[in-house]
Design a protein around this motif. Structure first.
Motif, PDB file in Angstrom:
ATOM      1  N   ASN A 243      -6.877  -1.462   3.305  1.00 32.19           N
ATOM      2  CA  ASN A 243      -7.123  -0.321   2.416  1.00 32.19           C
ATOM      3  C   ASN A 243      -8.267  -0.598   1.441  1.00 32.19           C
ATOM      4  OD1 ASN A 243      -6.069   2.373   2.007  1.00 32.19           O
ATOM      5  ND2 ASN A 243      -5.518   1.729  -0.053  1.00 32.19           N
TER       6      ASN A 243
ATOM      7  N   THR B  36      -2.854   1.529  -5.613  1.00 33.30           N
ATOM      8  CA  THR B  36      -3.409   2.432  -4.580  1.00 33.30           C
ATOM      9  C   THR B  36      -4.277   3.519  -5.204  1.00 33.30           C
ATOM     10  OG1 THR B  36      -1.850   4.282  -4.287  1.00 33.30           O
ATOM     11  CG2 THR B  36      -1.280   2.160  -3.229  1.00 33.30           C
ATOM     12  N   GLU B  37      -4.928   4.253  -4.331  1.00 34.69           N
ATOM     13  CA  GLU B  37      -5.831   5.327  -4.772  1.00 34.69           C
ATOM     14  C   GLU B  37      -5.081   6.599  -5.141  1.00 34.69           C
ATOM     15  OE1 GLU B  37      -5.332   4.260  -1.767  1.00 34.69           O
ATOM     16  OE2 GLU B  37      -5.212   5.917  -0.320  1.00 34.69           O
ATOM     17  N   SER B  38      -3.756   6.588  -4.972  1.00 38.36           N
ATOM     18  CA  SER B  38      -3.006   7.841  -5.151  1.00 38.36           C
ATOM     19  C   SER B  38      -2.607   8.126  -6.599  1.00 38.36           C
ATOM     20  CB  SER B  38      -1.740   7.826  -4.293  1.00 38.36           C
ATOM     21  OG  SER B  38      -2.062   7.663  -2.943  1.00 38.36           O
TER      22      SER B  38
ATOM     23  N   THR C 199       0.817  -1.221   0.000  1.00 35.65           N
ATOM     24  CA  THR C 199       0.000   0.000   0.000  1.00 35.65           C
ATOM     25  C   THR C 199       0.849   1.270   0.000  1.00 35.65           C
ATOM     26  OG1 THR C 199      -1.658  -1.273   1.218  1.00 35.65           O
ATOM     27  CG2 THR C 199      -2.063   1.076   1.010  1.00 35.65           C
TER      28      THR C 199
ATOM     29  N   SER D 266      -1.331   5.915   5.731  1.00 36.79           N
ATOM     30  CA  SER D 266      -0.391   6.789   5.005  1.00 36.79           C
ATOM     31  C   SER D 266       0.839   7.251   5.767  1.00 36.79           C
ATOM     32  CB  SER D 266      -1.118   8.039   4.478  1.00 36.79           C
ATOM     33  OG  SER D 266      -1.241   9.042   5.483  1.00 36.79           O
TER      34      SER D 266
ATOM     35  N   LYS E  86       0.877   4.355  -0.823  1.00 36.15           N
ATOM     36  CA  LYS E  86       0.071   5.515  -1.187  1.00 36.15           C
ATOM     37  C   LYS E  86       0.815   6.804  -0.856  1.00 36.15           C
ATOM     38  CE  LYS E  86      -3.463   4.552   1.569  1.00 36.15           C
ATOM     39  NZ  LYS E  86      -4.770   4.798   2.236  1.00 36.15           N
TER      40      LYS E  86
ATOM     41  N   ALA F  38      -9.051   2.738  -4.694  1.00 38.56           N
ATOM     42  CA  ALA F  38      -7.989   1.722  -4.681  1.00 38.56           C
ATOM     43  C   ALA F  38      -8.464   0.470  -5.414  1.00 38.56           C
ATOM     44  CB  ALA F  38      -7.601   1.390  -3.247  1.00 38.56           C
TER      45      ALA F  38
END
Lengths: 125, 517, 448
Positions: free
Chosen positions: B272, B459-461, B103, B297, B105, B386
């Motif tokens: 996550n 990841t969502e980033s 993860t 994070s 991120k 994500a």
């Protein structure tokens, strides 16, 4: 000299009178890749057949080595300490791990001869 | 006499000059950097300290007299040394870091700023409690938030990392079982589990029994149930699992585990995917660690520090380790020893203490800032983005790569190396070629249940543009592999600060420190 | 949401590519009864300004050590950290990278770890050190379990002058790992009761230097007794600055050294994150827990570094690993090594001497107060005083007067009535003459 015998877990043993030398098979050494370390048993230790007795390591894997037959550890291959690569170069010769003192009629019925072992490996695909 | 650089250039033969790309070995922004032991000097220092007053030492014969051998650097030298070193590292801030199970991120900088407020960073763990009420309040507020997000009634905050949290959870389980006079011997662990799971169970005195995976990448429920007997203390299950899949039968598993008198530890490494969407408490688990350095994070920092608080069910709550924070009429109070715990609640029976002091305060501040910034809506969006990103990568690559298990996946997607069959290229080679494309490789060879695993967690980033560039680069590499461009892969990475390193030599003759020649 | 780059239109397009109608189609494997319909019960997201305000308010409810005369130690010490340390550890490439599993693009992390391991080995006087553990107390626990692996015995002896919380960490491990622990009756100084406990079943003896009460003492007899029984000597150093002035554990026969490294580069942080330093003899390397960095070369013959001897670790060895540890204390080890590099031999020794000198002055000043007695004459930067009345209320009264004046021994050793009047006091280079005067004056007032 007697013939070399193998276990299903890829150890080999060669019995000469009261002494048996053992190591891992050429096939096992190839599967493991570059051997970087061998942890050898203590001298004087008595082991049963199939008892965990040594560890052989590559960079990313560690495998337990089991005693092919029972006996007392009377010698270990000190050369592997400085040069574990010998196992890759000559697994079933100079790359032996340890020697056992065995009685005159060790139990070998669970072991395979070279031909049976070859078939065993083929079966593993 | 020192030879000047100019004259040493002149000493090179014309042929050597022709062959060397640069004299210094540096290549513009890529600077070679020696060890501090080669650069520094024992007489040099980067600090200006007051001269100690001539007060006689009280240490008598215990004084250290021999030289230690520590090199020193002045500040400009030190800054350059570490900046140059930093420039040989890949990082999230540099580019996409799709390391499955980790993860990677974005690490918000507000969190860094908050953790450095003197009111958090410059307080001592053993100050009088009335002087640290704000710190205790923050720990309590974060704890409440984590309990709400997981739907669990209790939490142990002190574990210092995920694996430390596992230790906490399994110890709590053992304490609970022993409290009811029910010593058990085995912990069940799926073959796809993180290595920390069996290591933890073994460290808590349990034998480990492996549950096989089924053909759809999930735990084999029938095999699991067959193993549930009176000797099973707990099951450790990761959900979503390490193949990136949700364990569909998890509620059924939890019921079976409880019916057998065992307890359910969930490895929360992959939380996550679920945050704000699913509460693990609703799945019937008894304990789960939360890696604040993944889901919340806090920076990975090149391998730590992390934090691994563990949420606990009501069955395990009384056994939570020391210390913990309680809130009363006089404010917040830290319960630090067994007597205080007993005074506070009748059933409190802390199993012990996992660490000195109270855990990873610096990480709590960052995680709490992250939680407040996202809020309930933002955290749900985190899980959705994500999972969406992972499925997008899966959908965009599964025609050319090989996904062993059908989707939808959760927050990470697993491929194996079947698509490389016959090319002579391995997962390792493929990963190293990704480095040349400017990406950090995905997790390789884990989980162990498929051949040559490639586990991708975007990841969502990542923006869509970034995901598209990653997908296009992967498709390019697949094409190159299938076209027989073996050299590209075997010689990779070509553009990194170092080419492939000899790990065999490193392990055969370990050199673990610098020695003077 | 400022941290989420996907736009609504991106999400729609991505769903289309996937072939899903809505996001919840991707969560279809979740049993329906476990799917949350609404939002979790907590506030919605907030802007930077609001979050910063909320946290700043919480921080303001704490008394920062640097804002008052401050003299607490007991396993965590306040030292000055050079400004460049915090600047450098916030370099993106250090802060936001993972464990260096891909060495070709992680040489920065690996090289500083190699340097760090060398510095740790040098100051402890040991052969090798690992790439750090969580903190001193967990490192202490790991040292004990490592001693069991080496000696194949399962009976650890802890000195009674080992930090009480470190003792508790070991006892907790013991309970679940199934080994025996005994604790000697020694307290402020002396090792007589420790020596009596050592026998042929002992795996290791754990001693702390300087001990929990501040005493620096002769451990050569303990070392001899331990080794005569084939056991290992584990030495714990909670104040790493001390090794700039006192003899290193390697000098008197330590087999494993576990330290709290927090004093350099890391800061107080209310107890964490901290930094476990862990060093041992060459022959025990393969029994070590945690990550190790080693030197090698790349295929072009250039020097480089990799994580090595990984077969000890959980991701390969699983239930047979030397420890379950995975995450270490990476960024704290970076802060530590930068601080140590800035100090160098000269600065490290000078810093240690400065700490000792200030502590000596403080001890003399405080013990000149009526009824106050210095119980630990041989100390580094921390010492124990006997007060004429219970130390707990005295410390609270001092805090009321704006002085954080030491820690009552009873806070961590409530069971031991002999501790009631004892105050453990630490001084560092951060303490000024006016701090010392303020402490003496406040203590005098509180006791009068």
């Amino acid at each position: 000299m007697t013939d070399i015998l193998y276990t299903e877990q890829h150890e080999w043993v060669r019995i000469e009178g009261e002494t048996a030398s053992a190591g891992i098979s050429k096939y096992a050494a190839e599967q493991l890749g570059d051997v970087v370390y061998v942890e050898l048993p203590e001298l004087g230790r008595t082991v049963e057949a199939a008892e965990e007795v040594a560890v052989v390591e590559s960079v990313k894997a560690a495998s337990e080595v089991y005693a092919p037959i029972g006996g007392e550890v009377i010698e270990v291959n000190a050369a592997l300490g400085d040069a574990p690569e010998i196992v890759n170069q000559d697994a079933e010769g100079a790359g032996w791990f340890f020697k056992l003192k065995v009685d005159n009629t060790p139990a070998t019925e669970n072991l395979m001869d070279a031909e049976a072992y070859r078939k065993h490996i083929e079966g593993l695909g | 006499m020192k030879t000047s650089h100019m004259s040493s250039v002149a000493m090179e033969t014309p042929e050597e000059v022709h062959m060397k790309p640069t004299y210094s070995g540096n290549k513009a922004l890529a600077q070679e950097e020696k060890l501090i032991f080669e650069l520094g000097d024992m007489a040099k220092t980067g600090v200006d300290l007051a001269e100690p007053a001539p007060i006689p030492s009280r240490l008598a014969e215990f004084e250290r007299t021999d030289p230690i051998g520590l090199p020193g650097l002045t500040e400009p030298e030190a800054v350059r040394h570490y900046v140059r070193l930093s420039q040989t590292n890949y990082s999230i801030d540099t580019g996409m870091y799709p390391l499955g199970s980790c993860t990677m991120k974005h690490n918000p900088r507000l969190n860094e700023k908050m953790a450095r407020l003197p009111g958090f960073a410059d307080i001592h763990p053993l100050q009088p409690q009335q002087t640290v009420q704000g710190a205790l309040e923050l720990i309590d507020a974060l704890a409440e938030g984590l309990k709400a997000l997981t739907g669990m009634p209790a939490i142990a905050m002190s574990p210092r990392a995920g694996a430390h949290g596992e230790l906490c959870g399994i110890m709590a389980i053992r304490a609970a079982l022993e409290a009811r006079g029910d010593a058990r011997k085995t912990v069940l662990v799926p073959e796809s589990a993180h290595g920390t799971n069996p290591a933890t169970a073994a460290q808590c005195g349990y034998a480990v029994d492996i549950i096989p995976s089924s053909a759809d990448g999930r735990v084999d429920v029938a095999a699991l149930k067959a193993k549930l007997d009176h000797d099973v203390a707990a099951i450790m299950l990761t959900n979503p699992n390490t193949c990136g899949l949700f364990e569909r039968d998890i509620i059924d598993v939890a019921e079976a585990v409880h019916a057998a008198g065992a307890l359910f530890y969930c490895d929360g490494a992959n939380f996550n995917a679920l945050i704000g969407k699913v509460r693990p408490g609703d799945l019937g688990i008894d304990a789960m660690h939360i890696n604040l350095h993944k889901t919340f994070s806090t920076p990975h920092g090149g391998g730590g520090p992390g934090a691994g608080p563990v949420v606990l069910s009501s069955a395990l709550a009384p056994f939570a380790p020391l210390p913990y924070v309680v809130h009363g009429p006089d404010g917040w109070r830290l319960i630090e020893n067994h007597d205080e715990a007993g005074d506070q609640a009748d059933d409190a029976a802390p199993f012990g203490r996992l660490t000195a002091f109270h855990g990873q305060m610096g990480m709590y501040v960052r995680a709490y800032a992250y939680m407040l910034s996202h809020g309930s809506d933002g955290l749900r969006q985190v899980a959705e983005d994500a999972v969406l990103s992972a499925n997008y990568v899966m959908a965009s690559l599964q025609d050319v790569m090989s996904a062993p298990y059908a989707g939808p996946c959760m927050h990470e997607v697993l491929f194996d190396e079947t698509f490389l069959d016959g090319t002579g290229i391995s997962t390792l080679d493929f990963a190293k070629a990704m480095i040349d494309e400017g990406f950090h490789p995905m997790t390789m060879y884990f989980p162990l249940v498929v051949h040559g695993a490639m586990l991708i967690e975007p990841t969502e980033s990542e923006s869509k543009e970034s995901l598209d560039q990653f997908i296009a680069s992967m498709r390019f590499l697949v094409l190159a592999a299938k076209n027989g461009d073996v050299k590209r892969f075997k010689s990779a990475p070509q553009f990194a600060p170092r080419a492939r390193l000899d790990e065999t030599a490193a392990a055969r003759k370990p050199v673990l420190r610098w020695h003077p020649n | 949401m400022r941290y989420l780059p996907l736009m609504a239109q991106d999400r729609t397009e991505m769903l289309r590519t996937i072939g899903a109608k809505q996001i919840d189609d991707l969560f279809k494997d979740v049993p329906p009864e476990a799917r949350l319909e609404g939002l979790i019960d907590m506030p919605r997201g907030q802007g930077e300004l609001e979050v910063e305000r909320a946290l700043t308010n919480m921080a303001a409810n704490n008394i920062a050590a640097g804002s008052v005369p401050f003299f607490i130690g007991a396993g965590a010490y306040r030292h000055h950290i050079p400004a460049s340390v915090d600047h450098l550890i916030q370099r993106s490439e250090f802060l936001t990278s993972y464990t260096p599993y891909q060495p070709e693009i992680s040489q920065g992390t690996l090289q500083y770890l190699f340097e760090f391991q060398t510095q740790v080995a040098l100051i402890t006087g040991m052969d090798v050190a690992n790439a750090s553990l969580y903190d001193g107390s967990t490192a202490c626990g790991e040292a004990v379990t490592m001693a069991h692996r080496i000696t194949k015995r399962r009976k650890a002896i802890l000195s009674g002058s080992l930090h009480p919380q470190y003792q508790e960490v070991v006892r907790t491990l013991a309970k679940y790992d199934g080994f025996d622990v005994s604790v000697s009756a020694d307290r402020l100084s002396g090792t007589e009761s420790l020596l009596e406990l050592i026998d042929q079943h002992t795996s290791c003896v754990v001693v702390q230097v300087p001990n929990f009460f501040g005493t620096v003492e002769d451990l050569s007899k303990v070392s001899q007794a331990v080794h005569a029984q084939g056991a290992l000597l584990v030495v714990i150093v909670p104040e790493i600055v001390s090794l700039g002035l006192i003899r290193p554990p390697g000098d008197f026969g330590a087999d494993i050294v576990a330290c709290e490294g927090q004093s350099l580069g890391v800061g107080l942080n209310f107890g964490g994150p901290y930094l476990g330093l862990f060093a041992t003899r060459q022959k025990y390397v393969r029994h070590m827990p945690g990550r190790l960095c080693g030197a090698t070369t790349d295929v072009q013959g250039r020097p480089g570094y990799v994580l090595t001897l990984s077969t000890r670790e959980q991701h390969i060895r699983r239930e047979k690993a030397t420890s379950n540890i995975c995450t270490n204390s990476g960024l704290c080890s970076l802060a530590w090594t930068i601080h140590m590099t800035l100090l160098g031999e000269k600065g490290y020794r000078q810093l240690a001497r400065l700490n000792h000198q200030i502590a000596v002055q403080l001890a003399d000043d405080l013990s000149s107060l009526k009824g106050v007695e210095l119980l630990t004459p041989v100390f580094f930067n921390e010492f124990t005083l006997r007060l004429p009345r219970p130390a707990g209320p005295v410390v609270d009264a001092l805090a009321e007067k704006g002085v954080l004046g030491g820690m009552p021994a009873s806070r961590l050793m409530a069971h031991d009535g002999a501790m009631e009047n004892l105050l453990i006091v630490a001084a560092t280079e951060t303490n000024t003459q006016s701090d010392i005067a303020a402490f003496r004056s406040a203590l005098g007032q509180v006791l009068s």
